[in-house]
Enzyme design. Structure first.
Site, PDB file in Angstrom:
ATOM      1  N   GLY A  87       4.907  -3.234  -4.035  1.00  0.00           N
ATOM      2  CA  GLY A  87       3.780  -2.939  -3.143  1.00  0.00           C
ATOM      3  C   GLY A  87       2.568  -3.041  -3.927  1.00  0.00           C
ATOM      4  O   GLY A  87       1.230  -3.304  -3.193  1.00  0.00           O
ATOM      5  N   SER A  88       2.422  -3.016  -5.315  1.00  0.00           N
ATOM      6  CA  SER A  88       1.278  -3.238  -6.040  1.00  0.00           C
ATOM      7  C   SER A  88       1.062  -5.076  -5.590  1.00  0.00           C
ATOM      8  O   SER A  88      -0.112  -4.931  -5.572  1.00  0.00           O
ATOM      9  CB  SER A  88       1.568  -3.139  -7.542  1.00  0.00           C
ATOM     10  OG  SER A  88       1.966  -1.993  -7.695  1.00  0.00           O
ATOM     11  N   ASP A 194       3.406   4.397   0.961  1.00  0.00           N
ATOM     12  CA  ASP A 194       4.173   5.626   1.189  1.00  0.00           C
ATOM     13  C   ASP A 194       4.335   6.076   2.603  1.00  0.00           C
ATOM     14  O   ASP A 194       4.763   7.240   2.712  1.00  0.00           O
ATOM     15  CB  ASP A 194       3.426   6.778   0.326  1.00  0.00           C
ATOM     16  CG  ASP A 194       3.471   6.266  -1.086  1.00  0.00           C
ATOM     17  OD1 ASP A 194       3.969   5.405  -1.561  1.00  0.00           O
ATOM     18  OD2 ASP A 194       2.292   7.082  -1.785  1.00  0.00           O
ATOM     19  N   SER A 215       5.371  -0.602   0.408  1.00  0.00           N
ATOM     20  CA  SER A 215       6.416  -0.860  -0.918  1.00  0.00           C
ATOM     21  C   SER A 215       7.775  -0.503  -0.437  1.00  0.00           C
ATOM     22  O   SER A 215       8.209   0.522   0.330  1.00  0.00           O
ATOM     23  CB  SER A 215       6.052   0.104  -1.942  1.00  0.00           C
ATOM     24  OG  SER A 215       6.959   0.192  -2.853  1.00  0.00           O
ATOM     25  N   HIS A 220      10.810   4.987  -1.689  1.00  0.00           N
ATOM     26  CA  HIS A 220      10.277   4.931  -0.471  1.00  0.00           C
ATOM     27  C   HIS A 220      10.910   5.216   0.526  1.00  0.00           C
ATOM     28  O   HIS A 220      12.296   5.101   0.479  1.00  0.00           O
ATOM     29  CB  HIS A 220       9.291   3.537  -0.488  1.00  0.00           C
ATOM     30  CG  HIS A 220       8.180   3.715  -1.373  1.00  0.00           C
ATOM     31  ND1 HIS A 220       8.094   3.124  -2.515  1.00  0.00           N
ATOM     32  CD2 HIS A 220       7.105   4.525  -1.291  1.00  0.00           C
ATOM     33  CE1 HIS A 220       6.798   3.505  -3.183  1.00  0.00           C
ATOM     34  NE2 HIS A 220       6.393   4.186  -2.423  1.00  0.00           N
ATOM     35  N   ASN A 290       2.978 -16.056  -8.342  1.00  0.00           N
ATOM     36  CA  ASN A 290       4.252 -16.086  -7.631  1.00  0.00           C
ATOM     37  C   ASN A 290       4.720 -14.749  -7.760  1.00  0.00           C
ATOM     38  O   ASN A 290       5.237 -14.114  -8.657  1.00  0.00           O
ATOM     39  CB  ASN A 290       5.194 -17.085  -8.754  1.00  0.00           C
ATOM     40  CG  ASN A 290       6.645 -16.746  -8.046  1.00  0.00           C
ATOM     41  OD1 ASN A 290       6.901 -16.071  -7.227  1.00  0.00           O
ATOM     42  ND2 ASN A 290       7.263 -17.556  -8.651  1.00  0.00           N
TER      43      ASN A 290
HETATM   44  C1  PLP Z   1       0.172   4.455  -2.440  1.00  0.00           C
HETATM   45  C2  PLP Z   1       0.976   3.383  -3.170  1.00  0.00           C
HETATM   46  N1  PLP Z   1       0.583   2.288  -3.295  1.00  0.00           N
HETATM   47  C3  PLP Z   1       0.972   1.445  -4.052  1.00  0.00           C
HETATM   48  C4  PLP Z   1       2.092   1.840  -4.646  1.00  0.00           C
HETATM   49  C5  PLP Z   1       3.017   0.636  -5.707  1.00  0.00           C
HETATM   50  O1  PLP Z   1       4.033   0.217  -5.041  1.00  0.00           O
HETATM   51  P1  PLP Z   1       5.111  -0.426  -5.915  1.00  0.00           P
HETATM   52  O2  PLP Z   1       5.962   0.644  -6.954  1.00  0.00           O
HETATM   53  O3  PLP Z   1       6.182  -1.042  -5.042  1.00  0.00           O
HETATM   54  O4  PLP Z   1       4.597  -1.544  -6.678  1.00  0.00           O
HETATM   55  C6  PLP Z   1       2.467   2.850  -4.637  1.00  0.00           C
HETATM   56  C7  PLP Z   1       3.860   3.283  -5.787  1.00  0.00           C
HETATM   57  O5  PLP Z   1       4.765   4.049  -5.334  1.00  0.00           O
HETATM   58  C8  PLP Z   1       1.886   4.040  -3.864  1.00  0.00           C
HETATM   59  O6  PLP Z   1       2.388   5.448  -4.022  1.00  0.00           O
END
Ligand code: PLP
Length: 441
Positions: A87-88, A194, A215, A220, A290
Site C-alpha cells: 500500500g505504501s 484500510d 493495501s 487488511h 520496481n
Molecule cells: C492508511 C494507510 N495507508 C497506507 C498503509 C501502508 O500499507 P502497506 O503496509 O501495505 O505498505 C497503511 C498501513 O497499514 C495504512 O493504514
C-alpha cells in the site's frame, strides 16, 4: 491426465490435508490465547492457489496478477487497477504520477498537497519524497478523518492536490472534498488502504479520486501478504503509474503479448538523436521504481477477493456488537462516528479515552494487553510530532488539537473476521469488567 497434472492433483490433495492438520483448528482459551486486532483469514484454497502458482514458477507479474487486476478494477468500479508490492508503494506511485511531465499540468516541486495530520506515515511520506509540501489539517474526533471544514483555510496559490485517507475503513465525507477539488482544479488521491469494501453514497471508496490506493497487508480486508494496488479511471494516469511501477519504462506489454509487443511496433521506437529504432522495453519515460507484485501473491489475492463480501459483513457485525457493548460507557469514551452517507467496512474499532475519565489510555490498554487482547495506537497520532516528520517543510491549519488528542488518548481494537463469537464475548467481557471496576471506585 498427464503425469504432471496427476502430480499436481496429488499435491493439491496433500496441501488440503496439511491445512486441516496445521491450520484449521483455532482453539480458544480465554486469557491465554492471544486475541489479535487483525490478521490473515484463509483456508486450504489460498494454500493450494499459492502452491499451484509456485508449481507454474512464473514468479513475477504474470497471468494471475493480470487476472487479479481485472477483478480489483471490477470490485471498485474503475477502469484500471495496477497491482504493486505494498500500500505504501501504491501511495508513492499515485503521488509520483501527478509529478509526471507527461501530464498537461504536473505538480511542481514546492507545490502543496492538503492532507490530514492524523494518519499513517506513508500517506504523508510520498508528498515529501516527491518534493511537495504537505499542508496539514486537523482530524475530527470520532470519525478520525480530515475535517473538511478546514479545507479552504488550508488552501494557497500553490495548492494542487488533496490526499485523503479513509481512516480505519471509515469514509471521508467525499462530497465537500470533491466540490473543493472541482472548484479549485485540484487532484484528489484517496488512500483506501484500510477501506476496501467501504462505500460512500453507495459508491465504493477508491472510485472518487483521480488516483486511489489499497493495501493487502495481512491485517487488511483481503491479503496477499505484502501487496497493494493503484486505481484510476484516467488512461494517461494508468499508463504513467504502470511505467513508474515497471522501472520507468514505456512498454505496457502483458504476459501474453506477441513478440512484436502490445504496441505492435516494439522494435521501432525512437530516441531523439539516435538514427536507429529502439526497443520499447528499454524506452524509459519516467523516473521509475520496481514495485511489482508476484504471481504467487496474486494467486492468493484471487481467492481472497471472492471472500471480500463475507469478510466485510463479518467486520460490520463485529463492529456493531462492540459499539452496542460500549454505548453505556460513553461518559468515559468517545465512540466512533460516521457520516450519514457512509457504509464503512471497518478495519478496526477506534476509541478515545475522554480527558475527564478516571483512567488513562495506558491504564485501559494495559488491562487489555495483560489479558492477551491486542491494542494498537491510532497510527502516528499527530504526524508533525513524530521524530521523522518534525523537520519536514510543512504548513498547518492551526495547532491540530484533535490530532494531539489522538496522539495522547486514542487507540483501536479489532473487529476482523477472525474474531468469532467466543473471542468477541471475551473482549467485551474484559472491557465490561474494567469499566465496572471504575464505576465502583
Ligand atoms: C492508511 C494507510 N495507508 C497506507 C498503509 C501502508 O500499507 P502497506 O503496509 O501495505 O505498505 C497503511 C498501513 O497499514 C495504512 O493504514
Amino acid at each position: 491426465m498427464s503425469s504432471d497434472q496427476e502430480l499436481r492433483a496429488q499435491i493439491h490433495q496433500l496441501v488440503a490435508e496439511y491445512y486441516q492438520e496445521a491450520h484449521a483448528h483455532r482453539p480458544f482459551v480465554p486469557g491465554q490465547t492471544r486475541v489479535p486486532y487483525g490478521g490473515r483469514i484463509f483456508d486450504a484454497n489460498e494454500l493450494i492457489a499459492a502452491v499451484d502458482a509456485c508449481l507454474d514458477f512464473w514468479l513475477t507479474v504474470g497471468p494471475r496478477t493480470e487476472a487479479f487486476e481485472k477483478r480489483l478494477a471490477e470490485t471498485i468500479g474503475v477502469r484500471s487497477a495496477l497491482t504493486v508490492n505494498s500500500g505504501s508503494s501504491a501511495n508513492l506511485i499515485a503521488m509520483a504520477a501527478l509529478r509526471s511531465n507527461r501530464l498537461e499540468r504536473p505538480l511542481q516541486p514546492g507545490d502543496e498537497v492538503i492532507t490530514s495530520a492524523m494518519g499513517f506515515s506513508t500517506t504523508v511520506a510520498p508528498i515529501v519524497q516527491n518534493g511537495l509540501v504537505p499542508v496539514f489539517i486537523d482530524c475530527e474526533l470520532g470519525t478520525y478523518n480530515l475535517d473538511t471544514a478546514q479545507l479552504e483555510a488550508a488552501r494557497s496559490d500553490r495548492t494542487r492536490a488533496v490526499f485523503v485517507a479513509h481512516t480505519l475503513g471509515n469514509p471521508v465525507d467525499m462530497e465537500p472534498v470533491m466540490e473543493f477539488a472541482r472548484k479549485h482544479e485540484l487532484y484528489i488521491i484517496e488512500d483506501a488502504c484500510d477501506a476496501l469494501g467501504t462505500t460512500y453514497d453507495g459508491r465504493m471508496v477508491g472510485s472518487f479520486g483521480d488516483l486511489s490506493t489499497v493495501s493487502f497487508y495481512p491485517a487488511h480486508h483481503i491479503t496477499t501478504g505484502e501487496g497493494g494496488a493503484v486505481f484510476t479511471n484516467d488512461p494517461l494516469l494508468a499508463r504513467i503509474a504502470h511505467s513508474l511501477r515497471d522501472w520507468g519504462r514505456d512498454c505496457w506489454c502483458s504476459h501474453d503479448s506477441p513478440r512484436g509487443g502490445a504496441c505492435g511496433k516494439r522494435f521501432e521506437w525512437t530516441i531523439p538523436g539516435l538514427d536507429e529504432p529502439y526497443d520499447h522495453r528499454y524506452l524509459f519515460v519516467e523516473i521509475g521504481y520496481n514495485m511489482k507484485m508476484t504471481d504467487v501473491q496474486a494467486a492468493i489475492g484471487l481467492i481472497q477477493i471472492d471472500r471480500l463480501p463475507a469478510f466485510v459483513a463479518a467486520r460490520k457485525a463485529n463492529f456493531q456488537r462492540m459499539y452496542d457493548a460500549l454505548r453505556p460507557y460513553e461518559d468515559y469514551l468517545i465512540l466512533p462516528a460516521w457520516n450519514d452517507r457512509a457504509d464503512p467496512a471497518w478495519f478496526a474499532f477506534p476509541i478515545t479515552v475522554r480527558s475527564g475519565a478516571p483512567f488513562t489510555r495506558r491504564d485501559l490498554n494495559g488491562w487489555l494487553e495483560e489479558r492477551n487482547i491486542e491494542t494498537r495506537l491510532l497510527f502516528g497520532g499527530n504526524i508533525v510530532r513524530q521524530p521523522g516528520y518534525r523537520d519536514i517543510g510543512y504548513r498547518a491549519v492551526g495547532d491540530l488539537p484533535h490530532s494531539d488528542t489522538v496522539l495522547r488518548s486514542s487507540f483501536f481494537i479489532g473487529v476482523y473476521p477472525g474474531l468469532d463469537d467466543a473471542r468477541m464475548d471475551y473482549v467485551i467481557h474484559t472491557l465490561e469488567t474494567f469499566f465496572a471496576q471504575q464505576r465502583s471506585v
